[in-house]
Design an enzyme around this catalytic site. Structure first.
Site, PDB file in Angstrom:
ATOM      1  CD  GLU A  76       0.457  -5.951  15.383  1.00  0.00           C
ATOM      2  OE1 GLU A  76       0.794  -4.629  16.193  1.00  0.00           O
ATOM      3  OE2 GLU A  76      -0.991  -5.623  14.585  1.00  0.00           O
TER       4      GLU A  76
ATOM      5  CB  ALA B  11      -4.951   0.143  19.015  1.00  0.00           C
TER       6      ALA B  11
ATOM      7  CD  GLU C 110       3.175  -2.307  13.967  1.00  0.00           C
ATOM      8  OE1 GLU C 110       3.514  -2.740  12.984  1.00  0.00           O
ATOM      9  OE2 GLU C 110       2.267  -1.843  13.680  1.00  0.00           O
TER      10      GLU C 110
ATOM     11  CD  GLU D  66      -2.890   5.500   9.442  1.00  0.00           C
ATOM     12  OE1 GLU D  66      -4.031   5.327   9.445  1.00  0.00           O
ATOM     13  OE2 GLU D  66      -2.401   4.561   9.500  1.00  0.00           O
TER      14      GLU D  66
ATOM     15  CE1 TYR E 259       0.175   2.965  15.707  1.00  0.00           C
ATOM     16  CE2 TYR E 259       0.162   0.156  17.372  1.00  0.00           C
ATOM     17  CZ  TYR E 259       0.597   0.905  15.793  1.00  0.00           C
ATOM     18  OH  TYR E 259       0.791   1.281  14.789  1.00  0.00           O
TER      19      TYR E 259
ATOM     20  CE  LYS F  49      -4.775   4.661   5.806  1.00  0.00           C
ATOM     21  NZ  LYS F  49      -4.876   2.850   6.475  1.00  0.00           N
TER      22      LYS F  49
ATOM     23  CD1 TRP G 114      -2.510  -1.741  -0.005  1.00  0.00           C
ATOM     24  CD2 TRP G 114      -2.639  -1.707   2.729  1.00  0.00           C
ATOM     25  NE1 TRP G 114      -3.957  -2.651   0.244  1.00  0.00           N
ATOM     26  CE2 TRP G 114      -3.298  -2.971   2.032  1.00  0.00           C
ATOM     27  CE3 TRP G 114      -2.438  -2.097   3.555  1.00  0.00           C
ATOM     28  CZ2 TRP G 114      -4.741  -3.485   2.511  1.00  0.00           C
ATOM     29  CZ3 TRP G 114      -3.366  -3.029   4.318  1.00  0.00           C
ATOM     30  CH2 TRP G 114      -4.402  -3.264   3.750  1.00  0.00           C
TER      31      TRP G 114
END
Length: 327
Positions: free
Chosen positions: A166, A259, A253, A294, A227, A292, A68
């Protein structure tokens, strides 16, 4: 008198030679890239060490899902991250499902290998991540990929394997241990030394559960993801308990946001986590090098890899992490 003078004249050039030699050696040391400086890495007593057995911490950035955000899987990204962001590690998130490796293995491998080659060229470490949530369902494809990867690059000290991004809420004992052991065995046939990082239950937050029944093998570590807007003191307490057992943990990460990668930047909680990792000498990669729209993306929309050396293209999260990396 003449002899003394001659000795005196002789002494001055020798002194200058030694002085400039020391300066040259010091300059050369300062110019070493991270891999030249640290060499092949290992975990001992739960902490990461360099080739001279000194404690070290890797800090860097994770790329976004490869299928992506392919525009960042290039040499320009790696060079800018090393030179401008001062990272010593970059993480490759090779997407497996959703149009990734399972459907387009040749294309995804090409992206991964291009980043590895750049990491070797610029002397930083590279984590190759099997970015999957159902790897136990794709074990044959995983074995084939890591067999090829370890045969191709297992001889270089830059490479770090992350064999399951994950896992979901699955059993550590019944599901993840068997998966990890098979992939570890596959890698070790070609590469007996480089680090292997293994995913833990519940989106790689189950480090405490994994610490109670550890894997067998050399140079293994366990994945922690968090997160800052979602995970706080409760998870840190569990991590602390796991660390007390001598468990090697690598945060491959983490995000400064919720999250789901969106919302806002949680500065206070992000700083608490970063200070916690510094105190406990835990290595980390931030999510993510992406444009992106976000909150967890390090770059603003429409940016590309050439903009990684210009802070005016950084998002709030990107600028915050950039400052933590460079100061």
């Amino acid at each position: 008198m003449i002899i003394k003078m001659r000795l005196g004249y002789f002494f001055i050039p020798v002194f200058l030679i030694l002085f400039f030699s020391c300066l040259c050696n010091l300059y050369a040391q300062q110019e070493l890239n991270p891999v030249e400086k640290y060499g092949r890495l290992s975990f001992k007593e739960g902490r990461l060490r360099d080739m001279r057995d000194n404690l070290i911490v890797l800090r860097g950035m994770s790329l976004f899902w490869s299928q992506w955000q392919p525009q960042f899987y290039n040499e320009d990204t790696v060079k800018n991250l090393r030179d401008f962001w001062k990272v010593n590690v970059v993480r490759v998130a090779m997407g497996i499902e959703h149009g990734g490796y399972l459907e387009n293995p040749r294309e995804e491998k090409k992206k991964v290998f291009s980043v590895i080659e750049a990491a070797i060229k610029y002397g930083i470490y590279v984590i190759v991540d099997w970015h999957d949530h159902h790897a136990e369902d794709h074990i044959q494809q995983s074995k084939e990929f890591f067999k090829e990867l370890s045969a191709k690059y297992g001889q270089v000290p830059n490479l770090i394997y992350e064999i399951y991004n994950e896992p979901l809420n699955v059993s550590w004992t019944e599901v993840l241990l068997p998966y990890h052991q098979q992939i570890i065995t596959t890698i070790r046939k070609n590469d007996s030394e480089n680090l292997i990082i293994c995913g833990t239950p519940n989106w790689s937050q189950g480090v405490l559960e994994a610490s109670r029944n550890p894997l067998e093998g050399f140079n293994l570590a366990y994945t922690l993801h968090f997160y800052a807007g979602t995970h706080s003191a409760k998870l840190r307490d569990q991590v602390s308990e796991a660390l007390k057992t001598g468990m090697p943990i690598f945060v491959t990460e983490f995000g400064t946001t919720l999250a789901d990668g969106d919302g806002q930047v949680f500065y206070k909680e992000s700083n608490i986590w970063l200070d916690f990792m510094t105190k406990n000498q835990v290595s980390w990669c931030n999510w993510s090098i992406s444009n992106k729209a976000e909150a967890s993306s390090a770059l603003l929309p429409q940016s590309d890899s050439s903009d990684l050396n210009n802070p005016r293209y950084f998002s709030e999260s990107g600028y915050f992490i950039y400052n933590r990396l460079t100061h």
